[in-house]
Write an enzyme that holds these catalytic residues in place. Structure first.
Site, short mmCIF file in Angstrom:
data_model
loop_
_atom_site.label_atom_id
_atom_site.label_comp_id
_atom_site.label_asym_id
_atom_site.label_seq_id
_atom_site.Cartn_x
_atom_site.Cartn_y
_atom_site.Cartn_z
N HIS A 181 10.33 5.00 0.11
CA HIS A 181 9.93 6.07 -0.80
C HIS A 181 8.42 6.09 -1.03
O HIS A 181 7.89 7.07 -1.55
CB HIS A 181 10.69 5.98 -2.13
CG HIS A 181 10.28 4.87 -3.04
ND1 HIS A 181 10.99 3.72 -3.19
CD2 HIS A 181 9.21 4.75 -3.88
CE1 HIS A 181 10.41 2.95 -4.09
NE2 HIS A 181 9.32 3.53 -4.51
N ASP A 203 15.72 1.68 1.75
CA ASP A 203 14.43 1.95 1.12
C ASP A 203 13.35 0.99 1.62
O ASP A 203 12.57 0.43 0.84
CB ASP A 203 14.52 1.87 -0.41
CG ASP A 203 13.37 2.61 -1.08
OD1 ASP A 203 12.49 3.13 -0.35
OD2 ASP A 203 13.33 2.65 -2.32
N GLY A 255 3.43 2.35 -8.70
CA GLY A 255 2.39 1.79 -7.84
C GLY A 255 2.73 0.39 -7.37
O GLY A 255 2.18 -0.10 -6.38
N ASN A 256 3.67 -0.31 -8.06
CA ASN A 256 4.12 -1.64 -7.64
C ASN A 256 5.07 -1.59 -6.45
O ASN A 256 5.26 -2.59 -5.76
CB ASN A 256 4.83 -2.37 -8.78
CG ASN A 256 3.90 -3.16 -9.67
OD1 ASN A 256 3.82 -2.92 -10.87
ND2 ASN A 256 3.18 -4.11 -9.08
N SER A 257 5.70 -0.44 -6.23
CA SER A 257 6.66 -0.32 -5.13
C SER A 257 6.07 -0.81 -3.82
O SER A 257 4.97 -0.41 -3.42
CB SER A 257 7.10 1.14 -4.96
OG SER A 257 8.10 1.49 -5.87
N GLY A 285 23.85 -3.65 9.18
CA GLY A 285 24.63 -4.60 8.41
C GLY A 285 25.28 -3.96 7.20
O GLY A 285 25.84 -4.66 6.34
#
Length: 372
Positions: free
Chosen positions: A110, A141, A222-224, A282
Protein backbone atom coordinates in the site's frame (compact mmCIF):
# COMPACT_ATOMS: atom_id res chain seq x y z
CA UNK A 1 -11.69 -3.82 15.40
CA UNK A 2 -10.88 -1.46 12.55
CA UNK A 3 -7.34 -1.07 11.30
CA UNK A 4 -5.82 1.34 8.84
CA UNK A 5 -2.54 1.30 6.94
CA UNK A 6 0.16 3.50 8.44
CA UNK A 7 0.89 5.36 5.24
CA UNK A 8 1.09 9.10 5.08
CA UNK A 9 -1.31 10.61 2.50
CA UNK A 10 1.16 12.32 0.22
CA UNK A 11 4.59 13.79 0.94
CA UNK A 12 4.02 16.30 3.75
CA UNK A 13 5.06 19.84 2.89
CA UNK A 14 5.69 20.82 6.50
CA UNK A 15 5.54 17.76 8.78
CA UNK A 16 6.07 19.66 12.02
CA UNK A 17 3.03 21.85 11.41
CA UNK A 18 0.81 18.78 11.48
CA UNK A 19 2.00 17.32 14.76
CA UNK A 20 -0.38 19.42 16.82
CA UNK A 21 -3.30 17.39 15.53
CA UNK A 22 -1.92 14.11 16.87
CA UNK A 23 -2.83 12.75 20.30
CA UNK A 24 0.22 12.92 22.60
CA UNK A 25 1.95 9.74 23.64
CA UNK A 26 0.69 8.95 27.18
CA UNK A 27 3.32 9.60 29.84
CA UNK A 28 2.31 6.31 31.46
CA UNK A 29 3.75 4.48 28.45
CA UNK A 30 7.28 5.23 29.70
CA UNK A 31 7.72 4.89 33.48
CA UNK A 32 9.71 7.65 35.11
CA UNK A 33 13.06 6.94 36.74
CA UNK A 34 11.52 7.84 40.09
CA UNK A 35 8.89 5.13 39.65
CA UNK A 36 11.55 2.59 38.75
CA UNK A 37 13.60 3.52 41.80
CA UNK A 38 10.54 3.24 44.03
CA UNK A 39 9.67 -0.20 42.65
CA UNK A 40 13.20 -1.45 43.23
CA UNK A 41 13.22 0.14 46.66
CA UNK A 42 10.07 -1.72 47.65
CA UNK A 43 11.78 -4.97 46.77
CA UNK A 44 14.59 -3.96 49.10
CA UNK A 45 12.17 -3.41 51.98
CA UNK A 46 11.68 0.38 51.80
CA UNK A 47 8.38 1.89 52.89
CA UNK A 48 7.11 5.14 54.39
CA UNK A 49 7.21 6.26 58.02
CA UNK A 50 9.45 4.37 60.39
CA UNK A 51 10.42 1.58 58.02
CA UNK A 52 14.03 0.32 58.03
CA UNK A 53 16.56 2.37 56.09
CA UNK A 54 16.63 1.49 52.37
CA UNK A 55 19.40 -0.61 50.91
CA UNK A 56 21.49 2.05 49.16
CA UNK A 57 23.19 -0.53 46.95
CA UNK A 58 19.74 -1.47 45.60
CA UNK A 59 18.83 2.17 45.06
CA UNK A 60 22.01 2.72 43.11
CA UNK A 61 21.29 -0.29 40.91
CA UNK A 62 18.13 1.28 39.44
CA UNK A 63 19.86 4.19 37.65
CA UNK A 64 22.55 1.79 36.46
CA UNK A 65 19.92 -0.57 35.01
CA UNK A 66 18.20 2.37 33.30
CA UNK A 67 21.52 3.50 31.84
CA UNK A 68 22.22 -0.01 30.55
CA UNK A 69 18.83 -0.12 28.81
CA UNK A 70 19.43 3.31 27.33
CA UNK A 71 22.79 2.13 26.02
CA UNK A 72 21.05 -0.88 24.43
CA UNK A 73 18.58 1.43 22.69
CA UNK A 74 21.36 3.62 21.35
CA UNK A 75 23.35 0.63 20.09
CA UNK A 76 20.33 -0.82 18.27
CA UNK A 77 19.43 2.52 16.70
CA UNK A 78 23.01 3.12 15.56
CA UNK A 79 23.17 -0.37 14.07
CA UNK A 80 19.74 -0.60 12.40
CA UNK A 81 18.84 2.94 11.31
CA UNK A 82 21.21 2.81 8.27
CA UNK A 83 18.97 -0.05 7.04
CA UNK A 84 15.77 2.05 7.12
CA UNK A 85 14.73 4.38 4.29
CA UNK A 86 11.98 6.82 3.46
CA UNK A 87 10.01 6.14 0.27
CA UNK A 88 8.40 9.07 -1.53
CA UNK A 89 5.75 8.34 -4.16
CA UNK A 90 3.72 11.01 -5.89
CA UNK A 91 0.60 10.23 -3.84
CA UNK A 92 2.00 8.85 -0.62
CA UNK A 93 4.93 8.55 1.73
CA UNK A 94 6.15 5.52 3.65
CA UNK A 95 9.20 3.64 4.85
CA UNK A 96 11.24 0.67 3.71
CA UNK A 97 13.96 -1.71 4.87
CA UNK A 98 17.15 -2.51 2.96
CA UNK A 99 16.84 -6.20 2.11
CA UNK A 100 20.19 -7.05 0.52
CA UNK A 101 23.43 -5.56 -0.77
CA UNK A 102 22.05 -5.33 -4.33
CA UNK A 103 19.75 -2.44 -3.49
CA UNK A 104 16.48 -4.29 -2.93
CA UNK A 105 14.13 -2.56 -0.49
CA UNK A 106 11.15 -4.33 1.09
CA UNK A 107 8.09 -2.28 2.00
CA UNK A 108 4.29 -2.45 2.04
CA UNK A 109 2.26 -2.85 -1.13
CA UNK A 110 0.00 0.00 0.00
CA UNK A 111 3.05 2.30 0.17
CA UNK A 112 3.94 1.76 -3.50
CA UNK A 113 0.33 1.62 -4.68
CA UNK A 114 0.22 1.52 -8.48
CA UNK A 115 3.36 3.54 -8.99
CA UNK A 116 6.55 2.28 -10.62
CA UNK A 117 9.23 4.79 -9.62
CA UNK A 118 10.08 6.35 -6.26
CA UNK A 119 12.50 8.63 -4.47
CA UNK A 120 14.29 6.88 -1.63
CA UNK A 121 16.14 8.70 1.14
CA UNK A 122 18.36 7.07 3.75
CA UNK A 123 17.37 7.70 7.36
CA UNK A 124 20.97 8.71 8.01
CA UNK A 125 20.81 11.52 5.43
CA UNK A 126 22.20 12.10 1.95
CA UNK A 127 20.59 12.85 -1.41
CA UNK A 128 17.51 10.89 -2.53
CA UNK A 129 18.04 8.01 -4.95
CA UNK A 130 15.63 6.78 -7.61
CA UNK A 131 14.16 3.32 -7.15
CA UNK A 132 11.94 1.21 -9.39
CA UNK A 133 9.28 -1.35 -8.57
CA UNK A 134 10.31 -4.99 -8.84
CA UNK A 135 6.95 -6.47 -7.86
CA UNK A 136 4.07 -5.97 -5.47
CA UNK A 137 1.99 -8.59 -3.68
CA UNK A 138 -1.16 -6.89 -2.33
CA UNK A 139 -2.54 -10.15 -0.91
CA UNK A 140 0.15 -9.96 1.80
CA UNK A 141 0.60 -6.17 1.58
CA UNK A 142 4.29 -6.50 0.68
CA UNK A 143 6.37 -5.14 -2.19
CA UNK A 144 10.00 -4.94 -3.28
CA UNK A 145 11.61 -1.98 -5.04
CA UNK A 146 15.23 -1.66 -6.21
CA UNK A 147 17.59 1.31 -5.98
CA UNK A 148 19.27 2.46 -9.18
CA UNK A 149 22.40 3.23 -7.15
CA UNK A 150 23.50 2.46 -3.62
CA UNK A 151 23.89 5.45 -1.26
CA UNK A 152 26.96 5.43 0.93
CA UNK A 153 26.41 3.95 4.38
CA UNK A 154 23.30 1.98 3.47
CA UNK A 155 23.43 -1.62 4.69
CA UNK A 156 21.11 -4.65 4.62
CA UNK A 157 19.03 -5.29 7.71
CA UNK A 158 19.28 -8.50 9.71
CA UNK A 159 15.93 -10.28 9.91
CA UNK A 160 15.06 -12.31 13.01
CA UNK A 161 13.10 -15.50 13.64
CA UNK A 162 9.37 -14.81 14.01
CA UNK A 163 8.84 -17.98 16.03
CA UNK A 164 11.12 -16.56 18.75
CA UNK A 165 9.05 -13.38 19.14
CA UNK A 166 7.13 -13.37 22.42
CA UNK A 167 4.87 -11.09 24.43
CA UNK A 168 6.69 -8.59 26.61
CA UNK A 169 9.79 -8.25 24.42
CA UNK A 170 10.99 -4.66 24.10
CA UNK A 171 10.86 -3.42 20.50
CA UNK A 172 11.67 -0.24 18.59
CA UNK A 173 9.73 0.96 15.54
CA UNK A 174 11.82 2.85 12.98
CA UNK A 175 10.54 4.79 10.01
CA UNK A 176 9.28 8.15 8.77
CA UNK A 177 6.04 9.02 10.58
CA UNK A 178 4.57 12.17 9.00
CA UNK A 179 7.75 12.46 6.95
CA UNK A 180 10.02 12.78 9.99
CA UNK A 181 12.75 10.57 8.60
CA UNK A 182 14.71 8.36 10.97
CA UNK A 183 12.19 8.51 13.81
CA UNK A 184 12.20 5.84 16.53
CA UNK A 185 9.43 4.85 18.96
CA UNK A 186 9.60 2.31 21.78
CA UNK A 187 7.19 -0.31 23.12
CA UNK A 188 6.73 -4.02 23.67
CA UNK A 189 5.32 -6.97 21.78
CA UNK A 190 1.73 -6.91 23.01
CA UNK A 191 0.62 -10.14 21.31
CA UNK A 192 1.50 -12.50 18.47
CA UNK A 193 -0.54 -14.53 15.98
CA UNK A 194 -3.13 -11.82 15.32
CA UNK A 195 -5.25 -12.00 12.16
CA UNK A 196 -6.38 -8.58 10.95
CA UNK A 197 -8.04 -7.24 7.82
CA UNK A 198 -7.05 -3.83 6.51
CA UNK A 199 -9.57 -1.58 4.87
CA UNK A 200 -9.29 -0.08 1.40
CA UNK A 201 -10.81 3.31 2.22
CA UNK A 202 -7.63 4.50 3.92
CA UNK A 203 -5.41 3.43 1.05
CA UNK A 204 -4.93 -0.17 2.17
CA UNK A 205 -5.04 -3.23 -0.07
CA UNK A 206 -8.00 -4.85 1.70
CA UNK A 207 -5.78 -7.83 2.52
CA UNK A 208 -6.40 -10.19 5.42
CA UNK A 209 -3.07 -10.72 7.18
CA UNK A 210 -2.34 -13.65 9.47
CA UNK A 211 0.21 -14.14 12.28
CA UNK A 212 0.68 -10.41 12.78
CA UNK A 213 2.81 -9.06 15.62
CA UNK A 214 0.89 -6.60 17.80
CA UNK A 215 2.97 -3.86 19.41
CA UNK A 216 2.51 -0.90 21.73
CA UNK A 217 5.25 1.04 19.89
CA UNK A 218 3.63 4.06 18.23
CA UNK A 219 2.78 3.36 14.57
CA UNK A 220 1.78 6.51 12.69
CA UNK A 221 1.19 7.48 9.03
CA UNK A 222 4.55 7.14 7.29
CA UNK A 223 5.73 4.20 9.46
CA UNK A 224 4.33 1.67 6.98
CA UNK A 225 7.06 -0.50 5.52
CA UNK A 226 9.62 0.41 8.18
CA UNK A 227 11.25 -1.81 10.78
CA UNK A 228 10.07 -3.29 14.07
CA UNK A 229 13.32 -4.24 15.79
CA UNK A 230 14.27 -6.23 18.90
CA UNK A 231 17.15 -5.35 21.22
CA UNK A 232 19.42 -7.76 19.33
CA UNK A 233 19.17 -5.43 16.35
CA UNK A 234 17.03 -7.88 14.34
CA UNK A 235 14.03 -6.84 12.27
CA UNK A 236 11.16 -8.96 13.60
CA UNK A 237 8.42 -7.32 11.55
CA UNK A 238 7.34 -4.66 9.08
CA UNK A 239 4.96 -2.11 10.71
CA UNK A 240 1.85 -2.00 8.55
CA UNK A 241 -1.36 -1.17 10.39
CA UNK A 242 -2.64 0.91 13.28
CA UNK A 243 -5.92 0.21 15.05
CA UNK A 244 -8.62 2.81 14.51
CA UNK A 245 -11.01 3.83 17.28
CA UNK A 246 -14.42 4.84 15.83
CA UNK A 247 -15.15 6.78 19.02
CA UNK A 248 -12.16 9.02 18.22
CA UNK A 249 -13.65 9.91 14.85
CA UNK A 250 -11.53 7.29 13.08
CA UNK A 251 -8.30 8.37 14.75
CA UNK A 252 -5.60 5.83 15.59
CA UNK A 253 -6.03 4.01 18.88
CA UNK A 254 -2.86 4.68 20.89
CA UNK A 255 -0.60 1.73 21.50
CA UNK A 256 -2.21 -0.77 19.11
CA UNK A 257 -0.19 -1.35 15.98
CA UNK A 258 0.53 -4.42 13.84
CA UNK A 259 3.58 -5.65 11.93
CA UNK A 260 3.95 -8.38 9.31
CA UNK A 261 6.26 -11.02 10.85
CA UNK A 262 9.81 -11.31 9.54
CA UNK A 263 9.35 -14.91 8.40
CA UNK A 264 6.50 -13.90 6.10
CA UNK A 265 8.50 -10.92 4.83
CA UNK A 266 11.45 -13.14 3.92
CA UNK A 267 9.23 -15.75 2.23
CA UNK A 268 7.59 -13.18 -0.04
CA UNK A 269 10.63 -10.96 -0.63
CA UNK A 270 12.90 -13.90 -1.49
CA UNK A 271 10.53 -14.99 -4.25
CA UNK A 272 10.19 -11.48 -5.67
CA UNK A 273 13.97 -10.95 -5.68
CA UNK A 274 14.61 -14.35 -7.28
CA UNK A 275 11.69 -14.67 -9.72
CA UNK A 276 10.31 -11.15 -10.03
CA UNK A 277 6.97 -12.31 -8.59
CA UNK A 278 5.41 -14.49 -5.89
CA UNK A 279 5.25 -18.09 -7.05
CA UNK A 280 4.21 -19.75 -3.78
CA UNK A 281 1.96 -17.67 -1.55
CA UNK A 282 1.41 -20.29 1.15
CA UNK A 283 -2.11 -18.82 1.49
CA UNK A 284 -5.16 -21.10 1.43
CA UNK A 285 -8.10 -20.37 -0.87
CA UNK A 286 -11.57 -21.72 -1.67
CA UNK A 287 -11.18 -20.53 -5.27
CA UNK A 288 -14.49 -18.66 -5.33
CA UNK A 289 -15.78 -15.19 -5.96
CA UNK A 290 -18.23 -14.29 -3.24
CA UNK A 291 -20.22 -11.50 -1.62
CA UNK A 292 -21.65 -10.92 1.85
CA UNK A 293 -25.36 -11.77 2.24
CA UNK A 294 -27.67 -9.71 4.48
CA UNK A 295 -30.88 -10.91 6.12
CA UNK A 296 -34.15 -8.97 6.38
CA UNK A 297 -32.72 -7.00 9.33
CA UNK A 298 -29.67 -6.06 7.23
CA UNK A 299 -27.42 -8.26 9.34
CA UNK A 300 -24.66 -10.29 7.60
CA UNK A 301 -25.51 -13.99 7.51
CA UNK A 302 -23.03 -15.63 5.15
CA UNK A 303 -21.08 -15.48 1.91
CA UNK A 304 -22.90 -16.12 -1.35
CA UNK A 305 -20.91 -17.91 -4.04
CA UNK A 306 -20.91 -15.79 -7.20
CA UNK A 307 -18.38 -17.87 -9.14
CA UNK A 308 -16.93 -21.31 -8.41
CA UNK A 309 -14.80 -22.62 -11.27
CA UNK A 310 -15.17 -26.36 -11.76
CA UNK A 311 -11.41 -26.89 -11.40
CA UNK A 312 -11.21 -24.85 -8.18
CA UNK A 313 -11.24 -26.13 -4.61
CA UNK A 314 -14.91 -25.33 -3.91
CA UNK A 315 -16.05 -26.32 -7.40
CA UNK A 316 -14.41 -29.75 -7.13
CA UNK A 317 -16.26 -30.28 -3.84
CA UNK A 318 -19.62 -29.54 -5.47
CA UNK A 319 -20.28 -25.93 -4.48
CA UNK A 320 -21.84 -23.75 -7.16
CA UNK A 321 -23.05 -20.18 -7.70
CA UNK A 322 -25.98 -19.33 -5.45
CA UNK A 323 -24.79 -21.40 -2.49
CA UNK A 324 -24.35 -19.44 0.75
CA UNK A 325 -21.37 -20.44 2.92
CA UNK A 326 -22.15 -20.18 6.65
CA UNK A 327 -19.32 -22.11 8.30
CA UNK A 328 -15.72 -23.14 7.59
CA UNK A 329 -14.76 -25.95 9.92
CA UNK A 330 -15.83 -24.76 13.38
CA UNK A 331 -15.75 -21.08 12.41
CA UNK A 332 -19.00 -19.25 11.69
CA UNK A 333 -18.89 -17.30 8.44
CA UNK A 334 -21.01 -14.15 8.18
CA UNK A 335 -18.99 -11.88 5.87
CA UNK A 336 -16.30 -11.96 3.21
CA UNK A 337 -13.89 -10.68 5.84
CA UNK A 338 -14.68 -13.47 8.30
CA UNK A 339 -14.20 -16.02 5.50
CA UNK A 340 -10.81 -14.49 4.60
CA UNK A 341 -9.74 -14.54 8.24
CA UNK A 342 -10.76 -18.19 8.62
CA UNK A 343 -8.80 -19.14 5.50
CA UNK A 344 -5.76 -17.15 6.67
CA UNK A 345 -5.33 -19.59 9.55
CA UNK A 346 -5.08 -22.56 7.16
CA UNK A 347 -2.67 -23.85 4.54
CA UNK A 348 -3.12 -24.96 0.90
CA UNK A 349 -3.93 -28.66 0.80
CA UNK A 350 -5.74 -28.67 4.16
CA UNK A 351 -9.08 -30.47 4.19
CA UNK A 352 -11.95 -28.59 5.82
CA UNK A 353 -15.69 -29.11 6.09
CA UNK A 354 -17.66 -26.25 4.53
CA UNK A 355 -21.26 -25.75 5.63
CA UNK A 356 -23.50 -24.00 3.13
CA UNK A 357 -27.12 -23.38 2.25
CA UNK A 358 -28.64 -24.28 -1.09
CA UNK A 359 -32.16 -22.94 -1.21
CA UNK A 360 -33.85 -24.05 2.02
CA UNK A 361 -31.45 -26.97 2.53
CA UNK A 362 -28.29 -26.96 4.67
CA UNK A 363 -25.43 -29.04 3.25
CA UNK A 364 -21.79 -29.82 3.99
CA UNK A 365 -18.86 -30.58 1.72
CA UNK A 366 -15.30 -31.63 2.46
CA UNK A 367 -13.01 -29.24 0.57
CA UNK A 368 -9.30 -29.59 -0.08
CA UNK A 369 -8.14 -25.98 -0.02
CA UNK A 370 -6.35 -24.47 -2.98
CA UNK A 371 -3.74 -21.71 -3.05
CA UNK A 372 -4.34 -17.99 -3.36
Amino acid sequence: MDVSPARAPGPPRSPLSRLSGLPPLPRSAVPSLAAVVCAVGLLGGCSGGGAPAPDRSTQAAAPLAANDLEDDYRAVIKNVLPSVVQIDASESLGSGVVYDDKGHIVTNAHVVGREKTFRVSAATGGRPVTARLVSTYPEQDLAVIKLESLPQGLKPARFGDSSAVDMGQIVLAMGSPLGLSGSVTQGIVSATGRTVSEGQNGGGTGATLANMVQTSAAINPGNSGGALVNLDGEVIGIPTLAAVDPELGGGSAAGIGFAIPATTVRTIADQIVKDGKVTDSGRAALDITGRTVLDDAYEPTGVAVVEAPANGAAGKAGLRPGDVITRLGDTEITTITSLAEALAARRPGDEVVVTYERGSETRTAKVRLGEM
